[in-house]
Design an enzyme around this catalytic site. Structure first.
Site, PDB file in Angstrom:
ATOM      1  N   ASP A  15       0.799  -1.230  -0.091  1.00 19.02           N
ATOM      2  CA  ASP A  15       0.145  -0.035  -0.057  1.00 19.02           C
ATOM      3  C   ASP A  15       0.943   1.308  -0.051  1.00 19.02           C
ATOM      4  OD1 ASP A  15      -2.250  -1.802   0.273  1.00 19.02           O
ATOM      5  OD2 ASP A  15      -1.681  -1.937   2.478  1.00 19.02           O
ATOM      6  N   GLU A  16       1.997   1.183  -0.645  1.00 16.53           N
ATOM      7  CA  GLU A  16       2.786   2.309  -0.799  1.00 16.53           C
ATOM      8  C   GLU A  16       2.191   3.234  -1.797  1.00 16.53           C
ATOM      9  OE1 GLU A  16       4.103  -0.577  -0.937  1.00 16.53           O
ATOM     10  OE2 GLU A  16       5.416  -1.150   0.680  1.00 16.53           O
ATOM     11  N   LYS A  18       2.108   2.175  -5.163  1.00 14.31           N
ATOM     12  CA  LYS A  18       2.683   1.711  -6.496  1.00 14.31           C
ATOM     13  C   LYS A  18       1.876   1.840  -7.843  1.00 14.31           C
ATOM     14  CE  LYS A  18       3.222  -2.520  -4.641  1.00 14.31           C
ATOM     15  NZ  LYS A  18       2.710  -2.386  -3.156  1.00 14.31           N
ATOM     16  N   LYS A  20      -0.083   4.217  -8.503  1.00 14.72           N
ATOM     17  CA  LYS A  20       0.211   5.681  -8.778  1.00 14.72           C
ATOM     18  C   LYS A  20       1.423   5.947  -9.416  1.00 14.72           C
ATOM     19  CE  LYS A  20       1.051  10.278  -7.374  1.00 14.72           C
ATOM     20  NZ  LYS A  20       0.887  11.528  -6.498  1.00 14.72           N
ATOM     21  N   GLY A  42      -4.179  -4.219  -4.348  1.00 13.98           N
ATOM     22  CA  GLY A  42      -5.257  -3.231  -4.727  1.00 13.98           C
ATOM     23  C   GLY A  42      -4.488  -1.971  -4.933  1.00 13.98           C
ATOM     24  N   HIS A  43      -4.457  -1.882  -6.362  1.00 14.67           N
ATOM     25  CA  HIS A  43      -3.515  -0.650  -6.842  1.00 14.67           C
ATOM     26  C   HIS A  43      -4.801   0.395  -7.252  1.00 14.67           C
ATOM     27  CE1 HIS A  43       0.143  -3.514  -7.742  1.00 14.67           C
ATOM     28  NE2 HIS A  43      -0.076  -3.274  -6.587  1.00 14.67           N
ATOM     29  N   THR A  44      -4.502   1.537  -6.566  1.00 12.78           N
ATOM     30  CA  THR A  44      -5.266   2.575  -6.812  1.00 12.78           C
ATOM     31  C   THR A  44      -4.547   3.698  -7.672  1.00 12.78           C
ATOM     32  OG1 THR A  44      -6.320   2.120  -4.513  1.00 12.78           O
ATOM     33  CG2 THR A  44      -6.873   4.215  -5.444  1.00 12.78           C
ATOM     34  N   GLN A 226       1.958  -6.276  -3.374  1.00 10.05           N
ATOM     35  CA  GLN A 226       2.230  -6.419  -2.026  1.00 10.05           C
ATOM     36  C   GLN A 226       3.637  -5.557  -2.141  1.00 10.05           C
ATOM     37  OE1 GLN A 226       1.151  -9.761  -3.665  1.00 10.05           O
ATOM     38  NE2 GLN A 226      -0.997  -8.419  -3.343  1.00 10.05           N
TER      39      GLN A 226
HETATM   40  P1  IMP Z   1      -2.536 -13.049   1.302  1.00  9.66           P
HETATM   41  O1  IMP Z   1      -1.833 -12.332   0.407  1.00  9.66           O
HETATM   42  O2  IMP Z   1      -4.261 -12.548   1.176  1.00  9.66           O
HETATM   43  O3  IMP Z   1      -2.574 -14.332   1.709  1.00  9.66           O
HETATM   44  O4  IMP Z   1      -2.403 -12.405   2.796  1.00  9.66           O
HETATM   45  C1  IMP Z   1      -1.030 -12.518   3.494  1.00  9.66           C
HETATM   46  C2  IMP Z   1      -0.755 -10.958   4.228  1.00  9.66           C
HETATM   47  O5  IMP Z   1      -0.488 -10.306   3.193  1.00  9.66           O
HETATM   48  C3  IMP Z   1      -1.768 -10.302   5.089  1.00  9.66           C
HETATM   49  O6  IMP Z   1      -1.134  -9.765   6.037  1.00  9.66           O
HETATM   50  C4  IMP Z   1      -2.516  -9.468   4.087  1.00  9.66           C
HETATM   51  O7  IMP Z   1      -3.137  -8.152   4.759  1.00  9.66           O
HETATM   52  C5  IMP Z   1      -1.068  -8.948   3.478  1.00  9.66           C
HETATM   53  N1  IMP Z   1      -1.376  -8.324   1.996  1.00  9.66           N
HETATM   54  C6  IMP Z   1      -1.803  -9.036   0.964  1.00  9.66           C
HETATM   55  N2  IMP Z   1      -1.981  -8.274  -0.154  1.00  9.66           N
HETATM   56  C7  IMP Z   1      -1.706  -7.225   0.391  1.00  9.66           C
HETATM   57  C8  IMP Z   1      -1.518  -5.724  -0.370  1.00  9.66           C
HETATM   58  O8  IMP Z   1      -1.829  -5.346  -1.432  1.00  9.66           O
HETATM   59  N3  IMP Z   1      -1.408  -4.657   0.572  1.00  9.66           N
HETATM   60  C9  IMP Z   1      -1.114  -4.955   1.918  1.00  9.66           C
HETATM   61  N4  IMP Z   1      -1.208  -6.021   2.500  1.00  9.66           N
HETATM   62  C10 IMP Z   1      -1.218  -7.111   1.757  1.00  9.66           C
END
Ligand code: IMP
Length: 428
Positions: A15-16, A18, A20, A42-44, A226
């Site tokens: 959620d840095e 990316k 954007k 979730g790329h906003t 991520q």
């Molecule tokens: P999973 O990827 O759904 O298996 O979740 C594993 C961990 O990664 C959890 O702590 C999620 O909150 C975190 N996580 C997965 N995708 C994201 C992302 O896009 N942003 C931030 N944290 C994420």
């Protein structure tokens, strides 16, 4: 090989911003590629005030006519994939420029059920806090060599046969271990067959397409999802996601040669956030954390969960710089710090009474680390319209330069607001 490959990765816990940064660089890029993760991202992107969130498709999809690729390292959720394409279609975007790897694994309905059932099984105190999108169980099947790949959705007979074997095992797990209702074959097979038909026009050969693009001198951007501290190998295990989120994953996840990389660009938020469980030394459960959450709109783009917030963690950041061999930083959300009387930066950890600047990802160690802070002055001036580094207030410039010096990497882009144009470019 005349073309160039840039990789964009997150340097913290995701959620840095990316999306954007990818969107900002878009006009210079020919091919956009996602190489790992799935619809957990979730790329906003905000363009002209409109918020667009991509979970699975590359953020580059907003640039008409450019080529976008979902590489073999991605786990593809067919429902989400088709929904995002439909949304783009409704907005009048051309969809013909997307290529999906036949080797990408498919997130099936039983993966999502397993994701939630396994979290419940782990119970309070042991949960990972996953997004519930079936990511972990899908990668488990990939490595156990019992997964379905995109290519398997394209052949009805083979699909039925594979699914009947897979469901025999999954249903036994559901009923005997997790107390879930078994899934009838046709309930999975019939929609999967339809997904296959809908995805078929996009299936191509990304390995060849990307190598040809390089031969033609094109610019390729690998868009990480991520972030480094969630990397399956190098992150805060077991509180990580199930893929290789660091720059190295860009090669196994696409088939591009390692030698093709030109720049590794790390996106760094001006403070730290984390969603889900796991250690976060600078988490602030008081007023500062709340202020960052509210000002920064720190609620998950995928799950809507409030993000845990705190000051910038330089120990984790330096680790991410070295691990990824970062050449340039894109610093995001600097504007969120406006109005903070003073700004703290975690420069070391206190581990059982001894200061250390070494980041040890193992969760049981990181949990014992307490942040050691340095304090810098804050600023009050609105920076959201600043277009040059020089126009930023003195304290904001000092903060940027402090991070640069401590990270040992130049900050080439500074985000001062959510819109594509609210960015100071220092030569990225
Ligand atoms: P999973 O990827 O759904 O298996 O979740 C594993 C961990 O990664 C959890 O702590 C999620 O909150 C975190 N996580 C997965 N995708 C994201 C992302 O896009 N942003 C931030 N944290 C994420």
């Amino acid at each position: 090989m005349k073309g160039k490959v840039d990789i964009i990765i997150g340097a913290q816990w995701g959620d840095e911003g990316k999306g954007k940064v990818v969107d900002m660089m878009g006009s210079d890029i020919d091919v956009f590629v996602r190489y790992q993760g799935g619809a957990n991202a979730g790329h906003t992107v905000i363009v002209e005030g409109k918020k667009i969130v991509f979970h699975l498709l590359p953020s580059g999809m907003l640039y008409p006519g450019k080529l976008c690729v979902l590489g073999n390292g991605v786990v593809l959720d067919p429902e989400q994939f088709l929904k995002e394409l439909e949304d783009l279609h409704e907005r009048g975007q051309d969809r013909a420029r997307l290529v999906v790897s036949p080797s990408a694994h498919v997130v099936m309905p039983y993966h999502k059920i397993l994701d939630r059932a396994q979290e419940a099984f782990r119970g309070k105190g042991h949960m990972i806090g996953t997004t519930g999108r079936g990511i972990g169980p899908c990668y488990v099947d990939k490595y156990a060599r019992s997964g379905l790949r995109v290519e398997d959705l394209l052949d009805g007979d083979r699909l039925r046969e594979s699914l009947s074997t897979i469901l025999e095992e999954k249903n036994r797990l559901f009923t005997k271990l997790y107390g879930e209702t078994p899934l009838p074959l046709d309930e999975v097979y019939l929609p999967a067959l339809e997904w296959g038909k809908a995805i078929a026009p996009y299936v191509g050969d990304p390995v060849q397409i990307l190598q040809e693009a390089l031969d033609e001198g094109k610019r390729v951007l690998l868009e990480g999802a991520q972030a480094t501290l969630l990397d399956i190998d190098h992150g805060t295990y077991p509180y990580v996601t199930s893929s290789s989120t660091s720059a190295a994953g860009g090669f196994t996840g696409t088939g591009l040669p390692v030698s093709s990389v030109d720049r590794v660009i790390a996106v760094v938020k001006a403070y730290t956030t984390r969603v889900g469980e796991g250690p976060m030394p600078t988490e602030d459960k008081g007023e500062t954390g709340e202020a960052l959450r509210v000002r920064g709109g720190e609620f998950g783009a995928t799950t809507g969960r409030p993000r845990r917030c705190g000051w910038l963690d330089m120990v984790g950041l330096r680790y991410a710089m070295r691990l990824n061999g970062v050449n340039a930083i894109a610093l995001t959300k600097l504007d969120v710090l406006t109005g903070m009387k003073e700004i703290q930066v975690c420069t070391a950890y206190d581990l059982n009474g001894t200061n250390t600047d070494r980041f040890n990802g193992a969760a049981h160690i990181l949990e014992q680390c307490r942040p050691v802070y340095e304090t810098l002055p804050g600023w009050n001036e609105d920076i959201s319209n600043c277009t040059t580094f020089e126009s930023l207030p003195r304290a904001a410039r000092d903060y940027v330069e402090y991070i640069e010096k401590n990270a040992g990497v130049p900050i080439k882009l500074i985000g001062v607001g959510a819109d594509r144009v609210q960015t100071i470019n220092r030569g990225l």
